[in-house]
Design an enzyme around this catalytic site. Structure first.
Site, PDB file in Angstrom:
ATOM      1  N   LYS A  94      -3.554   6.803  -5.767  1.00 53.49           N
ATOM      2  CA  LYS A  94      -2.126   7.113  -5.776  1.00 53.49           C
ATOM      3  C   LYS A  94      -1.313   5.861  -6.102  1.00 53.49           C
ATOM      4  O   LYS A  94      -0.470   5.863  -6.995  1.00 53.49           O
ATOM      5  CB  LYS A  94      -1.783   7.613  -4.368  1.00 53.49           C
ATOM      6  CG  LYS A  94      -0.472   8.257  -4.197  1.00 53.49           C
ATOM      7  CD  LYS A  94      -0.261   8.639  -2.732  1.00 53.49           C
ATOM      8  CE  LYS A  94      -1.239   9.679  -2.211  1.00 53.49           C
ATOM      9  NZ  LYS A  94      -0.837  10.218  -0.891  1.00 53.49           N
ATOM     10  N   ASP A  99       1.840   2.438 -10.071  1.00 49.73           N
ATOM     11  CA  ASP A  99       2.059   0.989 -10.159  1.00 49.73           C
ATOM     12  C   ASP A  99       2.668   0.397  -8.902  1.00 49.73           C
ATOM     13  O   ASP A  99       3.616  -0.393  -8.966  1.00 49.73           O
ATOM     14  CB  ASP A  99       2.948   0.653 -11.374  1.00 49.73           C
ATOM     15  CG  ASP A  99       2.194   0.838 -12.683  1.00 49.73           C
ATOM     16  OD1 ASP A  99       0.961   0.660 -12.671  1.00 49.73           O
ATOM     17  OD2 ASP A  99       2.833   1.176 -13.690  1.00 49.73           O
ATOM     18  N   LYS A 106      -5.873   4.403   5.240  1.00 50.33           N
ATOM     19  CA  LYS A 106      -5.354   5.537   6.009  1.00 50.33           C
ATOM     20  C   LYS A 106      -5.775   5.386   7.457  1.00 50.33           C
ATOM     21  O   LYS A 106      -6.829   4.819   7.737  1.00 50.33           O
ATOM     22  CB  LYS A 106      -5.922   6.859   5.459  1.00 50.33           C
ATOM     23  CG  LYS A 106      -5.099   8.064   5.833  1.00 50.33           C
ATOM     24  CD  LYS A 106      -3.883   8.119   4.957  1.00 50.33           C
ATOM     25  CE  LYS A 106      -3.140   9.411   5.028  1.00 50.33           C
ATOM     26  NZ  LYS A 106      -2.310   9.562   3.824  1.00 50.33           N
ATOM     27  N   SER A 362       7.983   3.529   0.207  1.00 50.56           N
ATOM     28  CA  SER A 362       7.461   2.571   1.192  1.00 50.56           C
ATOM     29  C   SER A 362       7.383   1.180   0.573  1.00 50.56           C
ATOM     30  O   SER A 362       7.666   0.173   1.222  1.00 50.56           O
ATOM     31  CB  SER A 362       6.053   2.969   1.641  1.00 50.56           C
ATOM     32  OG  SER A 362       6.111   3.919   2.670  1.00 50.56           O
TER      33      SER A 362
END
Ligand code: GLU
Length: 471
Positions: A94, A99, A106, A362
């Site tokens: 992902k 980029d 996780k 994020s």
């Protein structure tokens, strides 16, 4: 979920399917595919009733080809090592597709958060964070958690507070976790980011005339009939952005049941109804489905599974009537379902980039924390002054005045949320086009997921080569 089903195995299968379309050495492909570090922990907590319970929890760092590692933490009764490994791997792919310069990670705690008091949840979250600190599995330069299924801003605050308390004077400490409340260093737009990214990604596919022609659909999002499974953070915001863009939400599903209406459902009204009554069912003017899973099989243009993994498998896939499936959740389709859809010509817009809006924003939050300044703070007034000046000149030369909302739009200097939304929009459009181009350049690639994996593998392998590790 059947016991034999391995989510990580499914990710490996998809990876191997795509690796055939790349030219990388088998050893390098192995290095990319495997999880670099798996931390399984157990710790005790004292429940409110005085009993002691042992908590099972994980943090998996899938790849260190870029650091820090990045990925959410989920609280769910089904959390297990295989699942966390799969989700960590998906984070690597992902991030690379959009980029975002992070390796994938996780975390998971095996609890049903609904069965714990807020006080107990705080104890669990803080203890989990302490365990991560002990093993150096958290930090702005090493591994940066975020919200996922069952967690949100509140849990991120507890993580931040535990981390900063144990790292006095660390100037970049706020970057140890993202998805924080704004008052704790969060960024505006993070809460709705995944849903907005899902919308931008699917909208871009809907704007591709050749693809829509193949699906026998008109271009554009307006008027499309959409079903969303899951009214959590991702599902709710995805549905809302589609509704705002003129699509019709004809079905909504939650674990307790599902509802439909051919006239369209008002997402906010359904959300409030569920909050008030404790169930999505019996929404005024809508019909109840017999089983919640039936919503996945209803006739529609776009189906958006936005809950958990493995909800469409070899068994129910043949009954799915959607023309386009947007994977807002991580891993909602099994490889068997993929095969069926690919044969039927149904397009699946894959999770590993479609739900990358969360981690993209994020990344913006982490940059904000490291730069210690809010986005827009420096340029907002400058831009507004400049725009006022330019508009004044135009009005003087033309002898006409611009009025109303257009005037406000022209004069407006960017706020933080404007910059975050525009950065996310750009990211999702570019990623969609890159994947589609890869797919179109190689007609042997069977589906969009495989094309996305090809893009991801090529980017991670190139990063390794650039590091000089595998020249
Ligand atoms: N949990 C989200 C995901 O699966 C966000 C991760 C992040 O922001 O680091 O992509």
């Amino acid at each position: 979920m059947s016991h034999k089903y391995s989510f990580f195995g499914a990710v490996e299968r998809s990876f191997d399917k795509a690796a055939k379309f790349t030219k990388w050495d088998k050893g390098l492909l192995d290095q990319i595919r495997q999880c670099n570090a798996v931390y399984q922990m157990r710790f005790p907590i004292k429940r409110d009733d005085g009993t002691i319970e042992v908590i099972e929890a994980y943090r998996v760092q899938h790849s260190h080809h870029k650091t820090p590692c990045k990925g959410g933490i989920r609280f769910a009764a089904e959390v297990n090592q295989d699942e966390v490994m799969a989700l960590a791997a998906l984070m690597t792919y992902k991030c690379t597709i959009v980029d975002v310069p992070f390796g994938g990670a996780k975390g998971g705690i095996r609890i049903d958060p609904k069965k714990y008091s807020v006080f107990e949840l705080e104890k669990i979250t803080r203890r989990y964070t302490s365990e991560l600190i002990r093993k150096k599995f958290i930090g702005p330069g090493t591994d940066v958690p975020a919200p996922d299924y069952g967690t949100g801003e509140r849990e991120m605050s507890w993580i931040l507070d535990t981390y900063t308390a144990m790292h006095p004077g660390e100037i970049d400490a706020a970057g140890c976790v993202t998805g924080k409340p704004i008052s704790q260093g969060g960024v505006r737009g993070r809460r709705e980011a995944t849903g907005l990214g899902v919308f931008f990604g699917i909208r871009e596919v809907c704007n591709m005339p050749e693809i829509m022609k193949k699906l026998d659909l008109s271009t554009g999002v307006e008027g499309k009939r959409v079903i969303v499974q899951g009214l959590g953070n991702v599902g709710y915001h995805s549905a809302k952005f589609f509704q705002d863009a003129g699509a019709k939400i004809i079905g909504l599903a939650e674990y307790e049941g599902a509802i439909w209406s051919n006239d369209g459902l008002d997402v906010d009204a359904v959300f409030q109804h569920r909050k008030k009554t404790g169930s999505i069912l019996n929404f005024p003017g809508a019909n109840n489905f017999e089983k919640s899973g039936d919503a996945l099989e209803m006739e529609c243009d776009i189906l958006i599974p936005a809950a958990l993994e493995n909800v469409i498998d070899g068994k129910n896939a043949p009954n799915v009537k959607a023309k386009l499936i947007g994977e807002a959740a991580n891993g909602p389709l099994t490889p068997e379902a993929d095969e069926i859809f690919s044969k039927k010509g149904i397009i699946v817009v894959p999770d590993m980039y479609l739900n990358a809006g969360g981690v993209t924003v994020s990344y913006f939050e982490w940059l904000k924390n490291l730069s210690h300044v809010r986005y827009g703070r420096l340029e907002k007034r400058f831009t507004e002054n400049m725009n006022t000046h330019i508009l004044g000149q135009i009005e003087e030369l033309s002898g006409k005045k611009v009025k109303g909302p257009s005037r406000d739009m022209i004069l407006h200097g960017p706020d933080e949320v404007d910059l975050v939304y525009s950065g996310l929009e750009e990211t999702m459009i570019n990623a969609t086009r890159e994947i589609m181009d890869t797919w179109q350049e190689n007609p042997d690639i069977p589906d969009m997921r495989t094309a996305a994996y090809v893009v991801a593998i090529n980017k991670v392998a190139t990063a390794y080569a650039e590091l000089g590790i595998f020249p």
